[in-house]
Design an enzyme around this catalytic site. Structure first.
Site, PDB file in Angstrom:
ATOM      1  N   HIS A   1       0.717  -0.993   0.063  1.00 17.67           N
ATOM      2  CA  HIS A   1      -0.149   0.022  -0.126  1.00 17.67           C
ATOM      3  C   HIS A   1       0.875   1.312   0.015  1.00 17.67           C
ATOM      4  O   HIS A   1       1.994   1.078   0.506  1.00 17.67           O
ATOM      5  CB  HIS A   1      -0.828   0.069   1.413  1.00 17.67           C
ATOM      6  CG  HIS A   1      -2.023   1.020   1.402  1.00 17.67           C
ATOM      7  ND1 HIS A   1      -1.420   2.294   1.719  1.00 17.67           N
ATOM      8  CD2 HIS A   1      -3.418   1.030   1.079  1.00 17.67           C
ATOM      9  CE1 HIS A   1      -2.767   3.080   1.954  1.00 17.67           C
ATOM     10  NE2 HIS A   1      -3.759   2.276   1.479  1.00 17.67           N
TER      11      HIS A   1
ATOM     12  N   ASP B   1       3.478  -4.851   7.664  1.00 24.04           N
ATOM     13  CA  ASP B   1       2.364  -4.066   7.725  1.00 24.04           C
ATOM     14  C   ASP B   1       0.927  -4.754   7.655  1.00 24.04           C
ATOM     15  O   ASP B   1       0.788  -5.520   7.128  1.00 24.04           O
ATOM     16  CB  ASP B   1       2.085  -3.251   6.451  1.00 24.04           C
ATOM     17  CG  ASP B   1       0.919  -2.527   6.087  1.00 24.04           C
ATOM     18  OD1 ASP B   1       0.036  -2.489   6.823  1.00 24.04           O
ATOM     19  OD2 ASP B   1       0.792  -1.800   5.026  1.00 24.04           O
TER      20      ASP B   1
ATOM     21  N   GLN C   1      -4.100  -5.323   6.617  1.00 23.11           N
ATOM     22  CA  GLN C   1      -5.144  -6.204   6.016  1.00 23.11           C
ATOM     23  C   GLN C   1      -5.048  -7.598   6.634  1.00 23.11           C
ATOM     24  O   GLN C   1      -6.004  -8.374   6.282  1.00 23.11           O
ATOM     25  CB  GLN C   1      -4.980  -6.236   4.415  1.00 23.11           C
ATOM     26  CG  GLN C   1      -5.284  -5.088   3.686  1.00 23.11           C
ATOM     27  CD  GLN C   1      -6.771  -4.619   3.661  1.00 23.11           C
ATOM     28  OE1 GLN C   1      -7.581  -5.248   4.374  1.00 23.11           O
ATOM     29  NE2 GLN C   1      -6.865  -3.275   3.420  1.00 23.11           N
TER      30      GLN C   1
ATOM     31  N   LYS D   1      -9.909  -1.217  10.662  1.00 24.27           N
ATOM     32  CA  LYS D   1     -10.397  -2.325   9.706  1.00 24.27           C
ATOM     33  C   LYS D   1     -10.767  -3.417  10.693  1.00 24.27           C
ATOM     34  O   LYS D   1     -10.880  -4.529  10.075  1.00 24.27           O
ATOM     35  CB  LYS D   1      -9.154  -2.604   9.134  1.00 24.27           C
ATOM     36  CG  LYS D   1      -8.609  -1.298   7.863  1.00 24.27           C
ATOM     37  CD  LYS D   1      -7.816  -1.605   7.150  1.00 24.27           C
ATOM     38  CE  LYS D   1      -6.986  -0.517   6.196  1.00 24.27           C
ATOM     39  NZ  LYS D   1      -7.821   0.201   5.042  1.00 24.27           N
TER      40      LYS D   1
ATOM     41  N   CYS E   1      -4.680   2.462  -3.739  1.00 23.66           N
ATOM     42  CA  CYS E   1      -3.588   2.873  -3.089  1.00 23.66           C
ATOM     43  C   CYS E   1      -2.270   2.073  -3.361  1.00 23.66           C
ATOM     44  O   CYS E   1      -1.805   1.698  -2.354  1.00 23.66           O
ATOM     45  CB  CYS E   1      -3.745   3.268  -1.577  1.00 23.66           C
ATOM     46  SG  CYS E   1      -4.849   4.649  -1.229  1.00 23.66           S
TER      47      CYS E   1
HETATM   48  N1  7TS Z   1      -1.654  -0.804   4.669  1.00 22.15           N
HETATM   49  C1  7TS Z   1      -2.228  -1.585   4.046  1.00 22.15           C
HETATM   50  C2  7TS Z   1      -1.992  -2.866   3.628  1.00 22.15           C
HETATM   51  C3  7TS Z   1      -3.605  -0.997   3.866  1.00 22.15           C
HETATM   52  O1  7TS Z   1      -4.650  -1.798   3.218  1.00 22.15           O
HETATM   53  C4  7TS Z   1      -4.103   0.319   4.206  1.00 22.15           C
HETATM   54  C5  7TS Z   1      -5.527   0.845   3.897  1.00 22.15           C
HETATM   55  C6  7TS Z   1      -2.979   1.031   5.013  1.00 22.15           C
HETATM   56  C7  7TS Z   1      -1.817   0.196   5.160  1.00 22.15           C
HETATM   57  C8  7TS Z   1      -3.297   2.156   5.619  1.00 22.15           C
HETATM   58  O2  7TS Z   1      -4.153   2.190   6.552  1.00 22.15           O
HETATM   59  P1  7TS Z   1      -4.657   3.357   7.156  1.00 22.15           P
HETATM   60  O3  7TS Z   1      -5.657   3.066   8.271  1.00 22.15           O
HETATM   61  O4  7TS Z   1      -3.440   4.011   7.952  1.00 22.15           O
HETATM   62  O5  7TS Z   1      -5.272   4.298   6.356  1.00 22.15           O
HETATM   63  N2  7TS Z   1      -6.219   0.306   3.032  1.00 22.15           N
HETATM   64  C9  7TS Z   1      -7.116   0.784   2.170  1.00 22.15           C
HETATM   65  C10 7TS Z   1      -7.906   0.175   1.411  1.00 22.15           C
HETATM   66  O6  7TS Z   1      -7.440  -0.942   0.749  1.00 22.15           O
HETATM   67  N3  7TS Z   1      -8.949   1.100   0.816  1.00 22.15           N
HETATM   68  O7  7TS Z   1      -8.826   2.013   1.639  1.00 22.15           O
HETATM   69  C11 7TS Z   1      -7.872   1.887   2.514  1.00 22.15           C
END
Ligand code: 7TS
Length: 420
Positions: free
Chosen positions: A137, A214, A217, A240, A378
Site C-alpha cells: 500500500h 504492515d 489487512q 479495519k 493505493c
Molecule cells: N496498509 C495496508 C495494507 C492497507 O490496506 C491500508 C489501508 C493501510 C496500510 C493504511 O491504513 P490507514 O488506516 O492508516 O489508512 N487500505 C485501504 C484500502 O485498501 N482501501 O482503503 C484503505
C-alpha cells in the site's frame, strides 16, 4: 467409513458463525441504499462497527471523559485505566511479550511513518538499501521513499508473479549485505495475497535485518502472533478490525523502541523539561506525544473484545468460505477476470471486466446497494506491475453472507447488460 468419520470429526471441531445473529449487532447493516438493502463489501477500506463499539465510545464520553496520565481526579483515573486496559488488550491480541511494546498511533500509516523516521532514518546511509515489495500500500512505500531521499539509501523492490504471489526467490536475492530493513505487507489490500511472512522474517533475520510487517489487512482476518512471527514491528489500524477510525497500533520489540528517538515532541512523552534539555519518558509514552485518542483506544479495546468473543478462527473460516464461493461465482461470469489468484488469500476478491471501466461497474453496483471499491487501491506500483489501471474489489467481513455474494454476482450481470 474411516474417511467419513474423519470428515465428521473435522466438522465437529470447525468453528462456525451465526452470521444472521451477529448482523444484528451492526446497526448500519439495516440501512437501505437507494431503496435497496445495503450489501457492504468494502471491508478492506474500513469495517462497520458493532453496537458494542459504538456504545462503549458513547458511554466513555457520557460518563468518563477526561485527559489521561495527568489528573488525580476520579475521571482522569477512569480514563487512564480505560486507555491502559486497551493497551493490555492489544498486547494480548498480538501476543506481545509486554504491554509497553504497544504504541497507540492514528493508524497503520502513522505507525509506519514512526518506524521510518525513528528507526529507519538514523540507521540508513548512502550505499544502504531498504527492501519493500511491489504489492505494498502507498503507506508502506512513500514513508520509505522519504527516508531514502533524506539519507541517500536506495529503495529496492521485490516483484510479484502474475497470480499475485510474491516472488520469494527474488526476495532472497534482494536481501543483501547492504539491506538495513525490510518492510512487507502481511496481506495485500489490492489482491488479498497472504505473504509467507514467517519465512520472510526468518530469511531477513538470518542476515540480522529487522522486519516491519504492515498488518492492516491481516489483523481483521488472520490470527497474528508477533512472538511466533518474530517480527520487529507490526502495524495495524483500528478501523479495519471493527473499531473506530483515528486509532491504530504499532507493536515494536522493546529493545528497538527503547533505542529509538521520539517521533514527535510534546506533552506526556517527557519526564523532565528544562529550556536547555528534555529527558524523555519511558516506552511506550515516549512515542505518544500529546493527548491521545482515548475514546478511540477504548473503542478499539471493545472491538478486539468483540472479535475475540466471536472467535478469530471462526471469522477466518467464514470469510474463507465466502471468498471461495465468490471466486467461483464471480469467476464464472463471461468477460470477468480475477486479479490475484494466489494459493493463500484472505477476504479480498479483485477483478476486471473486459470492456468496462471498474468505476462504471462500481457505480452500477452502487445502484443495486452493493458497495465495493474500484480504482488503484493505493497500490499504484502493483497496478503498474500487473499492467492494469484499476480493478474492482469486493472485500469481506465477518457479517457478510452468501446471499450478499449472490447480490454482487447479480449486480455484475446487470452491469454487463447496462454497460456492454
Ligand atoms: N496498509 C495496508 C495494507 C492497507 O490496506 C491500508 C489501508 C493501510 C496500510 C493504511 O491504513 P490507514 O488506516 O492508516 O489508512 N487500505 C485501504 C484500502 O485498501 N482501501 O482503503 C484503505
Amino acid at each position: 467409513m474411516k474417511r467419513g468419520n474423519e470428515i465428521l470429526a473435522l466438522e465437529a471441531i470447525r468453528p462456525s458463525l451465526d452470521v444472521e445473529r451477529l448482523r444484528e449487532d451492526f446497526p448500519i447493516l439495516r440501512r437501505k441504499v437507494g431503496g435497496k438493502s445495503l450489501v457492504y463489501l468494502d471491508n478492506a477500506a474500513t469495517t462497520q462497527k458493532p453496537r458494542a463499539v459504538i456504545e462503549t465510545i458513547r458511554r466513555y464520553y457520557a460518563t468518563s471523559n477526561a485527559n489521561v496520565h495527568r489528573g488525580v481526579h476520579t475521571l482522569s483515573d477512569r480514563a487512564t485505566r480505560g486507555y491502559e486496559e486497551a493497551r493490555v488488550r492489544v498486547a494480548r491480541f498480538l501476543n506481545a511479550r509486554e504491554d509497553r511494546e504497544i504504541v497507540f498511533v492514528r493508524g497503520a500509516t502513522e505507525a509506519i511513518n514512526l518506524v521510518a523516521q525513528s528507526f529507519g532514518r538514523p540507521r540508513l546511509r548512502r550505499g544502504d538499501e531498504m527492501l519493500i515489495t511491489v504489492m505494498e500500500h502507498h503507506s508502506n512505500i512513500v514513508p520509505w521513499q522519504m527516508v531514502c531521499a533524506a539519507t541517500g539509501a536506495a529503495l529496492k523492490v521485490v516483484p510479484v508473479h502474475g497470480d499475485g504471489e510474491l516472488d520469494i526467490v527474488a526476495y532472497g536475492e534482494r536481501l543483501s549485505h547492504r539491506t538495513r530493513l525490510v518492510a512487507v505487507t502481511h496481506v495485500s489490500n489490492a489482491l488479498g495475497t497472504v505473504n509467507p511472512i514467517r519465512e520472510m522474517i526468518g530469511m531477513a533475520h538470518g542476515r540480522n535485518i529487522p522486519v516491519l510487517v504492515d498488518g492492516a489487512q491481516a489483523a481483521p482476518h488472520v490470527k497474528v502472533d508477533v512472538r511466533e512471527l518474530g517480527c520487529d514491528f507490526y502495524a495495524f489500524s483500528g478501523h479495519k478490525v471493527y473499531g473506530p477510525t483515528g486509532i491504530g497500533v504499532l507493536y515494536g520489540k522493546r529493545e528497538h523502541l527503547e533505542a529509538m528517538p521520539p517521533y514527535q515532541g510534546g506533552g506526556d512523552m517527557i519526564l523532565r523539561v528544562t529550556i536547555e534539555r528534555t529527558t524523555y519518558n519511558e516506552i511506550p509514552y515516549k512515542f505518544e506525544a500529546g493527548t491521545p485518542n482515548i475514546a478511540g483506544a477504548i473503542g478499539l479495546c471493545a472491538a478486539l473484545g468483540y472479535l475475540d468473543d466471536i472467535g478469530r478462527e471462526a471469522v477466518a473460516a467464514h470469510e474463507r468460505e465466502l471468498l471461495d464461493y465468490a471466486t467461483e461465482t464471480v469467476g464464472e461470469i463471461p468477460g470477468v477476470r480475477l486479479v490475484g489468484t494466489a494459493r493463500e488469500k484472505a477476504g479480498i476478491l479483485s477483478f476486471v471486466m473486459e470492456g468496462v471501466h471498474p468505476h462504471d461497474l462500481g457505480t452500477v453496483l452502487d445502484h443495486e446497494g452493493v458497495a465495493i471499491r474500484t480504482g488503484h487501491h493505493c497500490a499504484m506500483p502493483l497496478m503498474d506491475a500487473l499492467g492494469l489501471p484499476a480493478t474492482a474489489r469486493a472485500s469481506f467481513g465477518m457479517y457478510n453472507t452468501r446471499a450478499e455474494v449472490d447480490a454482487l454476482v447479480e449486480g455484475i450481470w446487470k452491469a454487463r447488460e447496462v454497460l456492454l
